[in-house]
Design an enzyme around this catalytic site. Structure first.
Site, PDB file in Angstrom:
ATOM      1  N   LYS A 199     -14.385  13.547  38.681  1.00 18.59           N
ATOM      2  CA  LYS A 199     -13.405  12.809  39.527  1.00 18.59           C
ATOM      3  C   LYS A 199     -12.377  12.064  38.687  1.00 18.59           C
ATOM      4  CE  LYS A 199     -16.556  12.391  43.449  1.00 18.59           C
ATOM      5  NZ  LYS A 199     -17.837  12.781  42.841  1.00 18.59           N
TER       6      LYS A 199
HETATM    7  O1  LIG Z   1     -16.903  13.425  48.675  1.00 17.35           O
HETATM    8  C1  LIG Z   1     -17.765  13.569  47.809  1.00 17.35           C
HETATM    9  C2  LIG Z   1     -17.477  14.005  46.528  1.00 17.35           C
HETATM   10  C3  LIG Z   1     -18.504  14.211  45.650  1.00 17.35           C
HETATM   11  N1  LIG Z   1     -19.784  13.970  45.996  1.00 17.35           N
HETATM   12  C4  LIG Z   1     -20.829  14.204  44.972  1.00 17.35           C
HETATM   13  O2  LIG Z   1     -21.672  15.276  45.413  1.00 17.35           O
HETATM   14  C5  LIG Z   1     -23.034  14.975  45.117  1.00 17.35           C
HETATM   15  C6  LIG Z   1     -23.801  14.846  46.411  1.00 17.35           C
HETATM   16  O3  LIG Z   1     -25.161  14.659  46.155  1.00 17.35           O
HETATM   17  P1  LIG Z   1     -26.274  14.792  47.314  1.00 17.35           P
HETATM   18  O4  LIG Z   1     -27.563  14.484  46.624  1.00 17.35           O
HETATM   19  O5  LIG Z   1     -26.240  16.209  47.837  1.00 17.35           O
HETATM   20  O6  LIG Z   1     -25.928  13.795  48.368  1.00 17.35           O
HETATM   21  C7  LIG Z   1     -23.021  13.702  44.271  1.00 17.35           C
HETATM   22  O7  LIG Z   1     -22.928  14.078  42.922  1.00 17.35           O
HETATM   23  C8  LIG Z   1     -21.741  13.019  44.699  1.00 17.35           C
HETATM   24  O8  LIG Z   1     -21.195  12.194  43.703  1.00 17.35           O
HETATM   25  C9  LIG Z   1     -20.072  13.547  47.250  1.00 17.35           C
HETATM   26  O9  LIG Z   1     -21.251  13.331  47.621  1.00 17.35           O
HETATM   27  N2  LIG Z   1     -19.059  13.369  48.129  1.00 17.35           N
END
Ligand SMILES: O=c1ccn([C@@H]2O[C@H](COP(=O)(O)O)[C@@H](O)[C@H]2O)c(=O)[nH]1
Length: 276
Positions: free
Chosen positions: A96
């Site tokens: 990001k």
């Molecule tokens: O809008 C967003 C952007 C990035 N993320 C990232 O994705 C994963 C989600 O992890 P889960 O365990 O599936 O919830 C995490 O690395 C976030 O930083 C997001 O969730 N939303």
């Protein structure tokens, strides 16, 4: 190198439309019986990549979980990139990044230039210093056959305060980002290399992504509460470009390889019922 958009389309056609996040949360390391240290991170990566490297189209390591150990964590991330490359899967670095254009050029060099130790197939970037500030990353990605995923409608509940705001031209901020990505992808086939991040959790927003012609990364499945069925509501006619991603939903089934593989297969099956 073939452009990222085309490489991702082939990987999803061959392996299925699923991205698995590599997020070594302290709680997950503990539940896998691993120490919360660079050694634990390396074992977590070794197990995940060995179990899923030939099954999933693309991995999304979350840079923050590696950065918290400084250079020792970054070294694990650098090795992860080599390990994943050997399996044939792609890597989207979830870092990001976003800054003024001249600094953005340095981020582009770090994540998108040939020969950089952190060079990935794609990187997540933030447009909230203005979409135009991202140009150095878009240029480097086009030059090296890599890609970017621009945050548009993030999966967190705080996102709408900024992303749903209406600009002076009457468009929502997120719509303007989607339109700019569409312009960058114009004419690309099967799809361009400028993707968007749109959470599976966001519901109906009124943002039209049908003209983006790039991959639409959808986080939020599983631990954040969204289901595969929600993809239909969020993406409508753009479902074919959706790249669903999940981290904890799959990782919590580890550390056994069979557990991880079954969890990924289950998630993929649910996604296929929606995406076709
Ligand atoms: O809008 C967003 C952007 C990035 N993320 C990232 O994705 C994963 C989600 O992890 P889960 O365990 O599936 O919830 C995490 O690395 C976030 O930083 C997001 O969730 N939303």
């Amino acid at each position: 190198m073939e452009p990222f958009g085309a490489r991702l389309a082939s990987a999803m056609a061959n392996r299925g439309p699923l991205c698995v996040g590599i997020d070594p949360h302290p709680a997950l390391l503990a539940s896998w019986g691993l120490p919360d240290s660079p050694v634990g991170l390396q074992q977590f990566v070794d197990i995940t990549v060995a179990a899923l490297g030939e099954q999933v189209a693309i991995f999304k390591p979350q840079s923050a979980f590696f950065e918290r150990f400084g250079s020792a964590g970054i070294a694990v991330l650098e090795r992860l990139l080599v390990q994943v490359r050997e399996t044939g899967a792609l890597v989207l670095m979830d870092a990001k990044r976003g800054d003024i254009g001249s600094t953005m050029g340095a981020y582009a060099q770090a994540y998108l230039s040939d020969g950089s130790p952190l060079a990935s197939d794609a990187v997540t970037i933030s447009p909230y210093l203005g979409f135009g500030s991202l140009q150095p990353a878009l240029d480097m990605a086009a030059q090296t056959g890599r890609g970017v995923f621009v945050l548009a409608l993030t999966s967190n509940p705080e996102g709408p305060q900024l992303q749903h705001a209406v600009q002076a031209d009457g468009r929502m901020v997120a719509q303007a980002i989607a339109d700019a990505a569409g312009a960058a992808n114009a004419g690309a086939s099967p799809m361009g290399s400028v993707g968007l991040v749109i959470g599976a959790t966001v519901g109906v927003t009124g943002v039209d992504v049908s003209g983006v012609n790039g991959p639409l990364l959808a986080p939020g499945l599983g631990a954040q509460g969204a289901t595969a069925e929600d993809l239909r509501t969020v993406f409508g006619s753009a479902l074919a470009n959706v790249v669903p991603t999940t981290s904890r939903e799959v990782l919590s089934a580890g550390p056994s390889a069979a557990g991880l593989q079954d969890a990924a297969a289950r998630m993929l099956e649910q996604i296929r019922q929606v995406l076709g």
